[in-house]
Design a protein around this motif. Sequence first.
Motif, PDB file in Angstrom:
ATOM      1  N   ARG A  11       0.829  -1.194   0.000  1.00 32.42           N
ATOM      2  CA  ARG A  11       0.000   0.000   0.000  1.00 32.42           C
ATOM      3  C   ARG A  11       0.870   1.253   0.000  1.00 32.42           C
ATOM      4  O   ARG A  11       2.037   1.220   0.364  1.00 32.42           O
ATOM      5  CB  ARG A  11      -0.933   0.003   1.219  1.00 32.42           C
ATOM      6  CG  ARG A  11      -1.931  -1.146   1.240  1.00 32.42           C
ATOM      7  CD  ARG A  11      -2.752  -1.096   2.523  1.00 32.42           C
ATOM      8  NE  ARG A  11      -3.803  -2.108   2.528  1.00 32.42           N
ATOM      9  CZ  ARG A  11      -3.638  -3.359   2.903  1.00 32.42           C
ATOM     10  NH1 ARG A  11      -2.434  -3.773   3.291  1.00 32.42           N
ATOM     11  NH2 ARG A  11      -4.639  -4.197   2.873  1.00 32.42           N
ATOM     12  N   LYS A  37      -8.454   1.837  -9.727  1.00 32.15           N
ATOM     13  CA  LYS A  37      -9.892   2.098  -9.634  1.00 32.15           C
ATOM     14  C   LYS A  37     -10.266   2.351  -8.179  1.00 32.15           C
ATOM     15  O   LYS A  37      -9.834   1.609  -7.286  1.00 32.15           O
ATOM     16  CB  LYS A  37     -10.668   0.900 -10.189  1.00 32.15           C
ATOM     17  CG  LYS A  37     -12.175   1.003 -10.050  1.00 32.15           C
ATOM     18  CD  LYS A  37     -12.830  -0.268 -10.565  1.00 32.15           C
ATOM     19  CE  LYS A  37     -14.317  -0.282 -10.289  1.00 32.15           C
ATOM     20  NZ  LYS A  37     -14.961  -1.538 -10.761  1.00 32.15           N
ATOM     21  N   LEU A  38     -11.056   3.403  -7.935  1.00 28.07           N
ATOM     22  CA  LEU A  38     -11.435   3.747  -6.576  1.00 28.07           C
ATOM     23  C   LEU A  38     -12.481   2.775  -6.032  1.00 28.07           C
ATOM     24  O   LEU A  38     -13.329   2.267  -6.779  1.00 28.07           O
ATOM     25  CB  LEU A  38     -11.998   5.169  -6.525  1.00 28.07           C
ATOM     26  CG  LEU A  38     -10.975   6.301  -6.301  1.00 28.07           C
ATOM     27  CD1 LEU A  38     -10.024   6.402  -7.503  1.00 28.07           C
ATOM     28  CD2 LEU A  38     -11.677   7.638  -6.061  1.00 28.07           C
ATOM     29  N   SER A  39     -12.374   2.531  -4.729  1.00 26.08           N
ATOM     30  CA  SER A  39     -13.389   1.702  -4.059  1.00 26.08           C
ATOM     31  C   SER A  39     -14.693   2.478  -3.948  1.00 26.08           C
ATOM     32  O   SER A  39     -14.746   3.679  -4.213  1.00 26.08           O
ATOM     33  CB  SER A  39     -12.892   1.299  -2.668  1.00 26.08           C
ATOM     34  OG  SER A  39     -12.649   2.469  -1.887  1.00 26.08           O
ATOM     35  N   ASP A  40     -15.737   1.797  -3.535  1.00 27.70           N
ATOM     36  CA  ASP A  40     -17.054   2.434  -3.448  1.00 27.70           C
ATOM     37  C   ASP A  40     -17.059   3.587  -2.453  1.00 27.70           C
ATOM     38  O   ASP A  40     -17.753   4.596  -2.669  1.00 27.70           O
ATOM     39  CB  ASP A  40     -18.112   1.407  -3.055  1.00 27.70           C
ATOM     40  CG  ASP A  40     -18.320   0.357  -4.139  1.00 27.70           C
ATOM     41  OD1 ASP A  40     -17.984   0.664  -5.312  1.00 27.70           O
ATOM     42  OD2 ASP A  40     -18.810  -0.740  -3.822  1.00 27.70           O
ATOM     43  N   ASP A  41     -16.290   3.458  -1.339  1.00 26.86           N
ATOM     44  CA  ASP A  41     -16.263   4.536  -0.350  1.00 26.86           C
ATOM     45  C   ASP A  41     -15.289   5.645  -0.718  1.00 26.86           C
ATOM     46  O   ASP A  41     -15.224   6.677  -0.051  1.00 26.86           O
ATOM     47  CB  ASP A  41     -15.929   3.984   1.037  1.00 26.86           C
ATOM     48  CG  ASP A  41     -14.582   3.261   1.060  1.00 26.86           C
ATOM     49  OD1 ASP A  41     -13.837   3.358   0.039  1.00 26.86           O
ATOM     50  OD2 ASP A  41     -14.283   2.606   2.062  1.00 26.86           O
ATOM     51  N   THR A  90      -9.866   4.260  -0.965  1.00 25.50           N
ATOM     52  CA  THR A  90      -8.728   3.514  -1.511  1.00 25.50           C
ATOM     53  C   THR A  90      -8.905   3.358  -3.026  1.00 25.50           C
ATOM     54  O   THR A  90      -9.997   3.541  -3.573  1.00 25.50           O
ATOM     55  CB  THR A  90      -8.622   2.118  -0.863  1.00 25.50           C
ATOM     56  OG1 THR A  90      -9.831   1.386  -1.156  1.00 25.50           O
ATOM     57  CG2 THR A  90      -8.406   2.219   0.629  1.00 25.50           C
ATOM     58  N   ALA A  91      -7.780   3.007  -3.658  1.00 24.81           N
ATOM     59  CA  ALA A  91      -7.796   2.697  -5.094  1.00 24.81           C
ATOM     60  C   ALA A  91      -6.925   1.486  -5.311  1.00 24.81           C
ATOM     61  O   ALA A  91      -5.829   1.389  -4.737  1.00 24.81           O
ATOM     62  CB  ALA A  91      -7.287   3.881  -5.922  1.00 24.81           C
ATOM     63  N   TYR A  92      -7.385   0.557  -6.097  1.00 27.45           N
ATOM     64  CA  TYR A  92      -6.656  -0.698  -6.289  1.00 27.45           C
ATOM     65  C   TYR A  92      -6.506  -0.993  -7.788  1.00 27.45           C
ATOM     66  O   TYR A  92      -7.268  -0.500  -8.627  1.00 27.45           O
ATOM     67  CB  TYR A  92      -7.388  -1.838  -5.593  1.00 27.45           C
ATOM     68  CG  TYR A  92      -8.844  -1.956  -5.992  1.00 27.45           C
ATOM     69  CD1 TYR A  92      -9.236  -2.775  -7.058  1.00 27.45           C
ATOM     70  CD2 TYR A  92      -9.824  -1.257  -5.300  1.00 27.45           C
ATOM     71  CE1 TYR A  92     -10.564  -2.882  -7.422  1.00 27.45           C
ATOM     72  CE2 TYR A  92     -11.154  -1.359  -5.664  1.00 27.45           C
ATOM     73  CZ  TYR A  92     -11.525  -2.165  -6.720  1.00 27.45           C
ATOM     74  OH  TYR A  92     -12.835  -2.268  -7.093  1.00 27.45           O
ATOM     75  N   THR A 115      -6.739  -2.558 -11.286  1.00 28.23           N
ATOM     76  CA  THR A 115      -7.791  -3.280 -12.007  1.00 28.23           C
ATOM     77  C   THR A 115      -7.319  -3.500 -13.444  1.00 28.23           C
ATOM     78  O   THR A 115      -6.873  -2.562 -14.113  1.00 28.23           O
ATOM     79  CB  THR A 115      -9.101  -2.476 -12.023  1.00 28.23           C
ATOM     80  OG1 THR A 115      -9.536  -2.274 -10.681  1.00 28.23           O
ATOM     81  CG2 THR A 115     -10.171  -3.225 -12.807  1.00 28.23           C
ATOM     82  N   ASP A 131     -17.716   4.276 -12.796  1.00 25.94           N
ATOM     83  CA  ASP A 131     -16.500   3.964 -12.045  1.00 25.94           C
ATOM     84  C   ASP A 131     -15.591   5.187 -12.030  1.00 25.94           C
ATOM     85  O   ASP A 131     -15.517   5.943 -12.997  1.00 25.94           O
ATOM     86  CB  ASP A 131     -15.758   2.786 -12.682  1.00 25.94           C
ATOM     87  CG  ASP A 131     -16.509   1.476 -12.511  1.00 25.94           C
ATOM     88  OD1 ASP A 131     -17.411   1.430 -11.655  1.00 25.94           O
ATOM     89  OD2 ASP A 131     -16.199   0.519 -13.253  1.00 25.94           O
ATOM     90  N   GLU A 147      -2.099  -0.947  -4.073  1.00 33.41           N
ATOM     91  CA  GLU A 147      -3.260  -0.266  -3.504  1.00 33.41           C
ATOM     92  C   GLU A 147      -2.834   1.104  -2.995  1.00 33.41           C
ATOM     93  O   GLU A 147      -1.733   1.271  -2.469  1.00 33.41           O
ATOM     94  CB  GLU A 147      -3.858  -1.092  -2.354  1.00 33.41           C
ATOM     95  CG  GLU A 147      -5.156  -0.515  -1.833  1.00 33.41           C
ATOM     96  CD  GLU A 147      -5.810  -1.433  -0.797  1.00 33.41           C
ATOM     97  OE1 GLU A 147      -6.706  -0.967  -0.082  1.00 33.41           O
ATOM     98  OE2 GLU A 147      -5.409  -2.635  -0.733  1.00 33.41           O
TER      99      GLU A 147
END
Length: 400
Positions: free
Chosen positions: A24, A348-352, A355-357, A359, A381, A396
Amino acid sequence: MMIGAALLILLIVFVVIATSGKSRLNVDMERISISEVASGVFQENISVTGNVLPITTFYLDALEGGIVEEIFVEDGAIMKQNDPILRLSNTDLELSLVNQETSVYNLLTQMQISQNAARQNTINKLNRMTDVENALVEAERKYLLGKKLFEAEAIGSQEFKESQNNYTYQKQRMELAREVLQQDSISVRQEANQSKSLLARTQSALELMRKKVGDLIVRAPADGQLTSLDAEIGQSKNKGDRLGQLDVLSGYKVRVDIDEHYISRIYTGQIGTFTFNGETYKLIIKKVFTQVTSGRFQVDMQFEGDVPEGIRRGQSLQIRLALSEEKQAIMVSKGGFFQQTGGNWIFKLSDDGKTAYRTTIQLGSQNTTYYEVLEGLNPGDKVVTSSYDNFGDKEELILK
């Protein structure tokens, strides 16, 4: 020793836990660009630079060599068709014109003498023809009279035979005279045709020589503006030297440089757009120059519809040239991420949104603003599109 061993075990456990799972990186959200994946009309295009040129340009070359003797206008002057621009002098050419004119006048004189002689010869032949006709009439009269007298036995056969022979002789003379006159007529006609043909060729050569001398005065081939005039009084110009150019001001075209990578996808009829003074205008490709120089080739584009007011020759335009038809597609904004990922993955950003991970994605065509997304992302997205230079191999991002 027991306490030390316990601390060492705790340290090892901590390191294992810390290094296990995804790597991270904490990232300040103000230092990155976040874009939302959208669905809409997509068209593949490229950004090219074009230069505004006159719709037509006439190059002024010296048709005949000579010395610049007089310049009638200055560079930048507005010209009308056939207006004189400059005059060259060429004494050899002018002397050749005088000699050619003399040759024509001599030929005309010789033709007149020949025609007079032919007419006099024809008159003489006609006079002889008249004498022969008169002799034939007299011989016929004597023959017919002698025939009647001979039948009446008033004269002897010798006298009748003499009149008969003379009549036959005069008829033969008459036939010969007619043949001579006919041949003379044919000969006179042939000689006249030959003389006319020779005169026509000589006069044609004279007209050509006069045109060559007339070409010493360089004139405007059309209405337009004289530019790039390269001539000074007393300067020597060879045949074919460039003297300047004339730009037709009735319209403009745009000459565009394009990378040779796209040469197989460029053809006449393609549309490009550009913005000028806040308005969008269209251009259409009218001609493709397939010659490649330094890795680039050129096309000529003309304005489709209105021409921007105030546009000038030599002005540069930034043009978006369409390479495909419009279609519905999922799109992601272009950004620096592509240099590190090659379009194979993206953060790609998470729903909240904290974070971004990584993809995995697959990109298709592109234009000046967007990439076409084929797989891996959906409309709505949010992704990080700025440069990934400082992210290393992190999987991440912790957004703060």
